[in-house]
Design a protein around this motif. Sequence first.
Motif, PDB file in Angstrom:
ATOM      1  N   ASN A 136       0.809  -1.215   0.000  1.00  0.00           N
ATOM      2  CA  ASN A 136       0.000   0.000   0.000  1.00  0.00           C
ATOM      3  C   ASN A 136       0.845   1.269   0.000  1.00  0.00           C
ATOM      4  N   LEU A 137       2.131   1.153   0.307  1.00  0.00           N
ATOM      5  CA  LEU A 137       3.005   2.313   0.370  1.00  0.00           C
ATOM      6  C   LEU A 137       3.776   2.482  -0.928  1.00  0.00           C
ATOM      7  N   ALA A 138       3.863   3.726  -1.355  1.00  0.00           N
ATOM      8  CA  ALA A 138       4.677   4.025  -2.535  1.00  0.00           C
ATOM      9  C   ALA A 138       6.143   3.908  -2.171  1.00  0.00           C
ATOM     10  N   PRO A 139       7.032   3.747  -3.176  1.00  0.00           N
ATOM     11  CA  PRO A 139       8.460   3.592  -2.862  1.00  0.00           C
ATOM     12  C   PRO A 139       9.017   4.756  -2.051  1.00  0.00           C
ATOM     13  N   GLY A 140       8.520   5.968  -2.273  1.00  0.00           N
ATOM     14  CA  GLY A 140       9.045   7.105  -1.530  1.00  0.00           C
ATOM     15  C   GLY A 140       8.278   7.434  -0.277  1.00  0.00           C
ATOM     16  N   ASP A 141       7.255   6.628   0.046  1.00  0.00           N
ATOM     17  CA  ASP A 141       6.402   6.905   1.205  1.00  0.00           C
ATOM     18  C   ASP A 141       6.618   5.887   2.316  1.00  0.00           C
ATOM     19  N   GLN A 142       7.839   5.541   2.595  1.00  0.00           N
ATOM     20  CA  GLN A 142       8.119   4.631   3.687  1.00  0.00           C
ATOM     21  C   GLN A 142       7.805   5.313   5.025  1.00  0.00           C
ATOM     22  N   PRO A 143       7.240   4.567   5.988  1.00  0.00           N
ATOM     23  CA  PRO A 143       6.881   5.195   7.271  1.00  0.00           C
ATOM     24  C   PRO A 143       8.116   5.687   8.000  1.00  0.00           C
ATOM     25  N   ARG A 144       8.010   6.895   8.553  1.00  0.00           N
ATOM     26  CA  ARG A 144       9.113   7.468   9.320  1.00  0.00           C
ATOM     27  C   ARG A 144       9.059   6.935  10.744  1.00  0.00           C
ATOM     28  N   THR A 145      10.220   6.643  11.278  1.00  0.00           N
ATOM     29  CA  THR A 145      10.307   6.102  12.636  1.00  0.00           C
ATOM     30  C   THR A 145      11.285   6.934  13.449  1.00  0.00           C
ATOM     31  N   ALA A 146      11.098   6.870  14.760  1.00  0.00           N
ATOM     32  CA  ALA A 146      11.994   7.551  15.699  1.00  0.00           C
ATOM     33  C   ALA A 146      12.420   6.536  16.740  1.00  0.00           C
ATOM     34  N   ALA A 147      13.718   6.350  16.878  1.00  0.00           N
ATOM     35  CA  ALA A 147      14.259   5.356  17.794  1.00  0.00           C
ATOM     36  C   ALA A 147      14.916   6.035  18.990  1.00  0.00           C
ATOM     37  N   VAL A 148      15.189   5.231  19.993  1.00  0.00           N
ATOM     38  CA  VAL A 148      15.821   5.729  21.210  1.00  0.00           C
ATOM     39  C   VAL A 148      17.271   6.117  20.909  1.00  0.00           C
ATOM     40  N   GLY A 149      17.702   7.254  21.427  1.00  0.00           N
ATOM     41  CA  GLY A 149      19.077   7.691  21.262  1.00  0.00           C
ATOM     42  C   GLY A 149      19.354   8.433  19.977  1.00  0.00           C
ATOM     43  N   GLU A 150      18.345   8.589  19.106  1.00  0.00           N
ATOM     44  CA  GLU A 150      18.514   9.300  17.852  1.00  0.00           C
ATOM     45  C   GLU A 150      17.806  10.645  17.910  1.00  0.00           C
ATOM     46  N   ILE A 151      18.367  11.614  17.195  1.00  0.00           N
ATOM     47  CA  ILE A 151      17.751  12.937  17.135  1.00  0.00           C
ATOM     48  C   ILE A 151      16.598  12.905  16.146  1.00  0.00           C
ATOM     49  N   CYS A 152      15.423  13.273  16.597  1.00  0.00           N
ATOM     50  CA  CYS A 152      14.248  13.389  15.742  1.00  0.00           C
ATOM     51  C   CYS A 152      14.002  14.871  15.481  1.00  0.00           C
ATOM     52  N   GLU A 153      14.162  15.293  14.234  1.00  0.00           N
ATOM     53  CA  GLU A 153      14.086  16.717  13.915  1.00  0.00           C
ATOM     54  C   GLU A 153      12.727  17.312  14.254  1.00  0.00           C
ATOM     55  N   GLU A 154      11.676  16.512  14.196  1.00  0.00           N
ATOM     56  CA  GLU A 154      10.341  16.988  14.536  1.00  0.00           C
ATOM     57  C   GLU A 154       9.899  16.475  15.905  1.00  0.00           C
ATOM     58  N   GLY A 155      10.865  16.052  16.710  1.00  0.00           N
ATOM     59  CA  GLY A 155      10.549  15.458  17.998  1.00  0.00           C
ATOM     60  C   GLY A 155      10.340  16.476  19.102  1.00  0.00           C
ATOM     61  N   LEU A 156      10.318  15.986  20.312  1.00  0.00           N
ATOM     62  CA  LEU A 156      10.012  16.792  21.488  1.00  0.00           C
ATOM     63  C   LEU A 156      11.263  17.497  21.995  1.00  0.00           C
ATOM     64  N   ARG A 157      11.077  18.728  22.443  1.00  0.00           N
ATOM     65  CA  ARG A 157      12.128  19.484  23.115  1.00  0.00           C
ATOM     66  C   ARG A 157      11.829  19.453  24.609  1.00  0.00           C
ATOM     67  N   VAL A 158      12.752  18.903  25.363  1.00  0.00           N
ATOM     68  CA  VAL A 158      12.524  18.627  26.782  1.00  0.00           C
ATOM     69  C   VAL A 158      13.437  19.513  27.612  1.00  0.00           C
ATOM     70  N   LEU A 159      12.900  20.008  28.735  1.00  0.00           N
ATOM     71  CA  LEU A 159      13.689  20.778  29.691  1.00  0.00           C
ATOM     72  C   LEU A 159      13.545  20.144  31.064  1.00  0.00           C
ATOM     73  N   GLU A 160      14.675  19.821  31.690  1.00  0.00           N
ATOM     74  CA  GLU A 160      14.693  19.465  33.105  1.00  0.00           C
ATOM     75  C   GLU A 160      15.283  20.660  33.840  1.00  0.00           C
ATOM     76  N   GLY A 161      14.424  21.379  34.551  1.00  0.00           N
ATOM     77  CA  GLY A 161      14.839  22.648  35.129  1.00  0.00           C
ATOM     78  C   GLY A 161      15.815  22.529  36.271  1.00  0.00           C
ATOM     79  N   LEU A 162      15.748  21.441  37.048  1.00  0.00           N
ATOM     80  CA  LEU A 162      16.602  21.261  38.227  1.00  0.00           C
ATOM     81  C   LEU A 162      17.214  19.866  38.122  1.00  0.00           C
ATOM     82  N   ALA A 163      18.301  19.758  37.383  1.00  0.00           N
ATOM     83  CA  ALA A 163      18.800  18.454  36.949  1.00  0.00           C
ATOM     84  C   ALA A 163      19.711  17.766  37.945  1.00  0.00           C
ATOM     85  N   ALA A 164      20.406  18.503  38.828  1.00  0.00           N
ATOM     86  CA  ALA A 164      21.333  17.908  39.800  1.00  0.00           C
ATOM     87  C   ALA A 164      22.402  17.113  39.077  1.00  0.00           C
TER      88      ALA A 164
END
Length: 633
Positions: A136-164
Amino acid sequence: MSRARILPWLNLTLRSACSLCRAGFMEGQPQGLPNPAEMENGTKPCGEERPSEIQETTVTEGAAKIAFPSANEVFYNPVQEFNRDLTCAVITEFARIQLAAKGIQIKVPGEKDVQKVVVDLSEQEEEKAEMKEGANLAPGDQPRTAAVGEICEEGLRVLEGLAASGLRSIRFAREVPGLQSVVANDASARAVDLICRNVQLNGVAHLVHPRQADARMLMYQHQKVSERFDVIDLDPYGSPAPFLDAAVQAVSEGGLLCVTCTDMAVLAGNSGETCYSKYGAMALKSRACHEMALRIVLHSLDLRANCYQRFVVPLLSISADFYVRVFVRVFTGQAKVKASARVKFSAACGPPVAPECEHCGQRHQLGGPLWAEPIHDLDFVGRVLEAVSTNPGRFHTSERIRGVLSVITEELPDVPLYYTLDQLSSTIHCSTPSLLQLRSALLHAGFQVSLSHACKNAVKTDAPSSALWDIMRCWEKECPVKRERLSETSPAFRILSVEPRLQANFTIRDDANPSSRQRGLKRFQANPEANWGPRPRARPGGKAAGEAMEERRRLHQNKRKEPAEDPVQRAARLKTFPCKRFKEGTCQRGDECCYSHSSPTPEDAAEATPNDGPKTPYQNPPGPGVATGPGVD
């Protein structure tokens, strides 16, 4: 809160924010994310070796490994592992929801293999399903995935304000997929140096960016919509009140705000005026103080967000161990903000009550205002529970997370606060019914009932207080108390002097035992270690607690309780008191009686009232005509 009171408070908040911004501009602090190798205020670059004479302790938790000075135990509290595990689970599901809207699928380690077993698909059926999806997917329409430890350009920006030590931020980078960046901030230069070394130790320098700044200043600098964080985590020592105003402005639209409060003495009603000054609500001493603390924190968050035309939506609210933890989403909307304090935009009205309780005759105590809406999003809680249950090896505290979330899914969402079995029974001085007996009586009467994750013997029910006291009156008839010992002005006498209108049925019902209790899930935490609880406040220089701190803990432990008396000494002490029943001729214990059965001898009486020693005016009153007073012998 009236308009006249809101405006000065808002004006003061804005002045504080402007002062912080001016201070940051004068000091030349950068607005963007810093390079981890170039820290502000002259801190050392990441990865610089530390002098060998300083001893360090290495701890492994989850997928992270951290090192901290052995002399400073403040940097790591093993009891908080449940807090960190739960936060990773919540942020993972939040990332799954947020990235799914962008067509990105996250990959959680260990999740796919477990789901194969749960779905119970054969290998051939799974291959057919994968081939069908690929067709059902076209050759250029492969599903995008986000794995642990990799930078996801459209991912979440997280702040830990008091990190110790940076443990939480490092665990986010190594365990939560779909992240764009994690800012690990702390105001202490020593803490930031420790974060840098731990980031290098775990190999997550591409995701975790250490930052040294005041957490409030940093969040105020990110009020701009394009610079806001998607997730903000605040876990301070004590109250998070100073950081809430900046946090509700720095989180993105629909972003996640995670807040921990460890000042439970204040939130539990030990200092109502302090609670009001910090959170804008009066806390009361009651058995439902833990859920009341959650609702006070949620109200405080919503009150601060309303100042900026924003409002909060709770996802999960937890009372555990020595703290409360809330996960809320923050949205913008003027109509919703108005609904926070009004009903259909007209003045809200409360239930008419008399100065005294109609049941016990005691005066009412006024507390609040509180968050009155549901404190959980049961759909979101169900997603987190399913993810943890199908992948139990992901967290060390998965068993407890599963038990707590299971109880939360069973809670009545529209019933604020709860009763406790022991408090109901002690009020009328009767024996305590079992949990199943009271739940069965409420169910037989046609009411809803549930447990609460905040208290082991709690009962949440939509039954009115009159029906609940009728049930307790019926229980007292089966286990009667001695009415002659009750004072006519006591709550027990007034409650039991009224005949019940509802006839309770205490026959055990099958549905009275909740599913989490039947399955024996780990719902409530046992004491994990000696002297467990919040760690002491961090000290300059990282000085150790040492023997002095351990001695202080020992002295303060159970300081309000008298130490246990030696049995031999206690028996000898009681033998010095005469037995009242022996004098009346009714004591049947004989020599086994713990009190004395001997009559006092004249010698004992003489010893009991010695004649020698200095006299006081109260021992021998002077006769008439004798001069007394200062200077008279």
